[in-house]
Design a protein around this motif. Structure first.
Motif, PDB file in Angstrom:
ATOM      1  N   ARG A  91      -6.739  -5.931   3.324  1.00 20.75           N
ATOM      2  CA  ARG A  91      -6.405  -6.538   4.607  1.00 20.75           C
ATOM      3  C   ARG A  91      -5.803  -5.500   5.558  1.00 20.75           C
ATOM      4  O   ARG A  91      -6.156  -5.447   6.732  1.00 20.75           O
ATOM      5  CB  ARG A  91      -5.425  -7.704   4.415  1.00 20.75           C
ATOM      6  N   LEU A  92      -4.888  -4.686   5.055  1.00 22.23           N
ATOM      7  CA  LEU A  92      -4.292  -3.643   5.884  1.00 22.23           C
ATOM      8  C   LEU A  92      -5.355  -2.673   6.378  1.00 22.23           C
ATOM      9  O   LEU A  92      -5.365  -2.283   7.552  1.00 22.23           O
ATOM     10  CB  LEU A  92      -3.218  -2.896   5.099  1.00 22.23           C
ATOM     11  N   ALA A  93      -6.256  -2.276   5.482  1.00 24.82           N
ATOM     12  CA  ALA A  93      -7.312  -1.341   5.870  1.00 24.82           C
ATOM     13  C   ALA A  93      -8.268  -1.952   6.882  1.00 24.82           C
ATOM     14  O   ALA A  93      -8.778  -1.252   7.767  1.00 24.82           O
ATOM     15  CB  ALA A  93      -8.074  -0.877   4.635  1.00 24.82           C
ATOM     16  N   ASP A  94      -8.505  -3.247   6.766  1.00 26.84           N
ATOM     17  CA  ASP A  94      -9.418  -3.922   7.692  1.00 26.84           C
ATOM     18  C   ASP A  94      -8.801  -4.115   9.075  1.00 26.84           C
ATOM     19  O   ASP A  94      -9.502  -4.055  10.091  1.00 26.84           O
ATOM     20  CB  ASP A  94      -9.837  -5.281   7.131  1.00 26.84           C
ATOM     21  N   GLU A  95      -7.485  -4.345   9.130  1.00 25.60           N
ATOM     22  CA  GLU A  95      -6.845  -4.684  10.392  1.00 25.60           C
ATOM     23  C   GLU A  95      -6.327  -3.481  11.172  1.00 25.60           C
ATOM     24  O   GLU A  95      -6.081  -3.585  12.378  1.00 25.60           O
ATOM     25  CB  GLU A  95      -5.687  -5.664  10.150  1.00 25.60           C
ATOM     26  N   LEU A  96      -6.150  -2.344  10.498  1.00 24.68           N
ATOM     27  CA  LEU A  96      -5.520  -1.202  11.142  1.00 24.68           C
ATOM     28  C   LEU A  96      -6.492  -0.037  11.269  1.00 24.68           C
ATOM     29  O   LEU A  96      -7.362   0.170  10.421  1.00 24.68           O
ATOM     30  CB  LEU A  96      -4.284  -0.760  10.339  1.00 24.68           C
ATOM     31  N   ASP A  97      -6.324   0.746  12.328  1.00 24.55           N
ATOM     32  CA  ASP A  97      -7.167   1.916  12.560  1.00 24.55           C
ATOM     33  C   ASP A  97      -6.834   3.026  11.572  1.00 24.55           C
ATOM     34  O   ASP A  97      -5.714   3.116  11.052  1.00 24.55           O
ATOM     35  CB  ASP A  97      -6.972   2.432  13.983  1.00 24.55           C
ATOM     36  N   ASP A  98      -7.785   3.923  11.376  1.00 24.31           N
ATOM     37  CA  ASP A  98      -7.618   5.020  10.428  1.00 24.31           C
ATOM     38  C   ASP A  98      -6.410   5.893  10.736  1.00 24.31           C
ATOM     39  O   ASP A  98      -5.779   6.447   9.831  1.00 24.31           O
ATOM     40  CB  ASP A  98      -8.870   5.904  10.412  1.00 24.31           C
ATOM     41  N   ALA A  99      -6.070   6.044  12.022  1.00 23.72           N
ATOM     42  CA  ALA A  99      -5.009   6.980  12.406  1.00 23.72           C
ATOM     43  C   ALA A  99      -3.604   6.434  12.186  1.00 23.72           C
ATOM     44  O   ALA A  99      -2.621   7.181  12.311  1.00 23.72           O
ATOM     45  CB  ALA A  99      -5.174   7.375  13.868  1.00 23.72           C
ATOM     46  N   VAL A 100      -3.464   5.156  11.872  1.00 18.79           N
ATOM     47  CA  VAL A 100      -2.135   4.554  11.731  1.00 18.79           C
ATOM     48  C   VAL A 100      -1.417   5.125  10.505  1.00 18.79           C
ATOM     49  O   VAL A 100      -1.943   5.056   9.387  1.00 18.79           O
ATOM     50  CB  VAL A 100      -2.232   3.019  11.616  1.00 18.79           C
TER      51      VAL A 100
ATOM     52  N   LEU B 216       0.842  -1.187   0.000  1.00 11.31           N
ATOM     53  CA  LEU B 216       0.000   0.000   0.000  1.00 11.31           C
ATOM     54  C   LEU B 216       0.884   1.246   0.000  1.00 11.31           C
ATOM     55  O   LEU B 216       1.604   1.510   0.960  1.00 11.31           O
ATOM     56  CB  LEU B 216      -0.906  -0.012   1.239  1.00 11.31           C
ATOM     57  N   LEU B 217       0.837   1.998  -1.095  1.00 11.67           N
ATOM     58  CA  LEU B 217       1.626   3.218  -1.216  1.00 11.67           C
ATOM     59  C   LEU B 217       0.722   4.428  -0.972  1.00 11.67           C
ATOM     60  O   LEU B 217      -0.464   4.280  -0.692  1.00 11.67           O
ATOM     61  CB  LEU B 217       2.271   3.302  -2.602  1.00 11.67           C
ATOM     62  N   ILE B 218       1.278   5.602  -1.074  1.00 11.19           N
ATOM     63  CA  ILE B 218       0.475   6.805  -0.880  1.00 11.19           C
ATOM     64  C   ILE B 218      -0.280   7.088  -2.175  1.00 11.19           C
ATOM     65  O   ILE B 218       0.296   7.513  -3.171  1.00 11.19           O
ATOM     66  CB  ILE B 218       1.361   7.995  -0.483  1.00 11.19           C
ATOM     67  N   GLY B 219      -1.570   6.796  -2.150  1.00 15.46           N
ATOM     68  CA  GLY B 219      -2.409   6.999  -3.319  1.00 15.46           C
ATOM     69  C   GLY B 219      -2.250   5.974  -4.413  1.00 15.46           C
ATOM     70  O   GLY B 219      -2.812   6.120  -5.490  1.00 15.46           O
ATOM     71  N   SER B 220      -1.504   4.917  -4.162  1.00 17.43           N
ATOM     72  CA  SER B 220      -1.224   3.943  -5.207  1.00 17.43           C
ATOM     73  C   SER B 220      -0.861   2.603  -4.561  1.00 17.43           C
ATOM     74  O   SER B 220      -1.055   2.405  -3.361  1.00 17.43           O
ATOM     75  CB  SER B 220      -0.082   4.452  -6.097  1.00 17.43           C
ATOM     76  N   VAL B 221      -0.341   1.695  -5.369  1.00 20.97           N
ATOM     77  CA  VAL B 221       0.208   0.427  -4.887  1.00 20.97           C
ATOM     78  C   VAL B 221       1.468   0.124  -5.682  1.00 20.97           C
ATOM     79  O   VAL B 221       1.707   0.709  -6.741  1.00 20.97           O
ATOM     80  CB  VAL B 221      -0.789  -0.752  -5.043  1.00 20.97           C
TER      81      VAL B 221
END
Length: 457
Positions: free
Chosen positions: A165-174, A136-141
């Motif tokens: 998976r990253l979005a599901d497992e981690l909080d928005d603030a990470v 997961l990159l900034i605005g891309s992959v």
């Protein structure tokens, strides 16, 4: 309290990260030149306890193996990566304790490579940073086409799943702390911004806002050319790179430079394109030291060809040597600094060629004078518009395709001037009459040149 230091490598468009607590730290995706990582750790007064790779890199030579050897750190490498050296293999869910209350957790995020692994830093049970490498990159992959063509679509779908998976497992603030994406060709598209969080990516990243089929189709359609030197990076990293040697190269005089040119070696002038055009060693090539030196030089040069560097100061040679070592061009054959008049043999003269603007080209065409206009941008750039009647040979193909350039004076342009200068130097060295268009492409419209906007010209 934890800290995260980010080391930026603008020329390659990459970053490395040093993260830790009061006493110990982990380095994620270190550069080849490890001295600056060690210096960063010293500034914090911490011991490097772990070195972690997110994947076997395809775009630069890693310093991970040497950093682990020098510091005694455990070398964490994804278990699925096929490497030829001793390391600590990490699998999905594995954790290590970096410092008191500070742990690092591995999350399998295949897509950029089949074995790609992200790492999450946790302080007292709270996730505080995600090191996402080429996932997961900034605005891309990260692009999925660097391993094996037959795996590209499968890996693109894996990228979509890994981002979710990253979005599901981690909080928005990470915070999202990738390795690639700041101008790196490992990014599947142009990344935007300098920093981000899981929440921001959830709202803006195509991998998280589009369904898998749409995402994959658009991702595959947008993939750009792959730098030729990438073919050498993965094998070097899998074999275990040798320690970098940044001691100054031997000094060369005009006689030696002439001999190296006669032997077919590359002599690379690191000065500005303005200075090069005004006077340079005939047969030398101009790759400005400021810019994407490593990317462009490593992309164009026949792999293993000896390189002699020319620059105004020893510091410029040292900076270039460091950057080139990051892509496996380890030891310049020789170097020369100072006045270019000292780089040629007695009785010889420096070569030169003119620079111009698109307005000059428009005036020439207005008088109906026939010239060759050569566009050396990449195909994806040209598809958005090009000068009517221009010939298209991307810069990275020009050295082997220069015979396709018609007779006559060649006006060569790119999007901003730097690549045009490289191309002009290649053609000048081949004996062609050239004019380097040192101008932004937007100026072509302002000058009144006719543009076309399809991909058939």
């Amino acid at each position: 309290m934890f800290f995260v230091d980010t080391l930026e490598f603008e020329g390659l468009g990459n970053r490395s990260h040093l993260a830790g607590g009061p006493g110990a730290a982990v380095v994620v995706d270190p550069p080849r030149d490890i001295d600056q990582v060690i210096a960063a750790a010293a500034r914090h007064g911490v011991r490097i306890a772990f070195v972690a790779e997110t994947h076997v890199h395809n775009d630069y030579v890693s310093g991970g193996l040497e950093l682990a050897r020098v510091t005694g750190a455990d070398y964490l490498v994804p278990a699925g990566a096929h490497v030829s050296f001793a390391r600590t293999p990490v699998a999905d869910g594995d954790t290590v304790t970096v410092d008191a209350g500070l742990t690092l957790r591995a999350i399998a995020t295949p897509g950029h490579t089949p074995h790609h692994t992200s790492y999450v830093l946790t302080e007292d049970g709270r996730d505080v940073a995600a090191f996402t490498g080429g996932s997961l990159l900034i605005g891309s992959v990260g692009r999925p086409d660097l391993v094996e063509p037959r795996l590209t679509e499968r890996l693109a779908r894996a990228q979509h799943a890994s981002a979710h998976r990253l979005a599901d497992e981690l909080d928005d603030a990470v915070p999202v702390l990738p390795t690639h994406g700041f101008g790196s060709f490992c990014s599947s598209s142009q990344a935007t911004g300098d920093s981000s969080t899981i929440g921001r990516e959830r709202r803006t990243n195509d991998a998280l806002t589009k369904d898998a089929d749409t995402f994959v189709a658009e991702l595959l359609a947008g993939l750009d050319d792959v730098p030729a030197y990438y073919a050498h990076m993965g094998p070097a990293n899998a074999a275990g790179p040798a320690p970098v040697d940044l001691t100054p190269p031997a000094r060369a005089d005009g006689e030696e430079i002439a001999a190296r040119l006669a032997a077919g070696e590359w002599v690379v002038d690191l000065r500005s394109r303005v200075a090069f055009a005004e006077g340079h060693v005939a047969g030398s090539f101009n790759f400005e030291g400021r810019g994407k030196l490593a990317t462009h030089l490593a992309w164009l040069i026949p792999w293993g060809k000896p390189v002699t560097l020319l620059a105004g100061t020893p510091g410029q040679i040292a900076d270039a040597q460091r950057e080139l070592a990051r892509v496996g061009i380890d030891r310049p054959a020789a170097a020369a600094t100072g006045d270019p008049a000292g780089w040629i043999r007695s009785g010889e003269r420096l070569a030169s060629f003119p620079r111009a603007r698109f307005a000059d080209l428009a005036r020439l065409r207005g008088r109906r004078e026939r010239v060759v206009v050569l566009d050396v941008r990449r195909g994806s750039e040209r598809a958005d518009g090009f000068v009517d009647g221009s010939l298209h040979i991307p810069l990275h193909e020009l050295h082997r395709r220069s015979g396709e350039v018609p007779d006559g004076t060649v006006w060569v342009h790119c999007a901003g001037g730097m690549r045009a200068a490289i191309a002009a130097s290649l053609l000048d060295a081949a004996g062609r009459d050239v004019v380097a268009v040192d101008d932004g492409f937007d100026a072509a419209v302002e000058a009144g040149l006719t543009l076309r906007a399809d991909s058939t010209g």
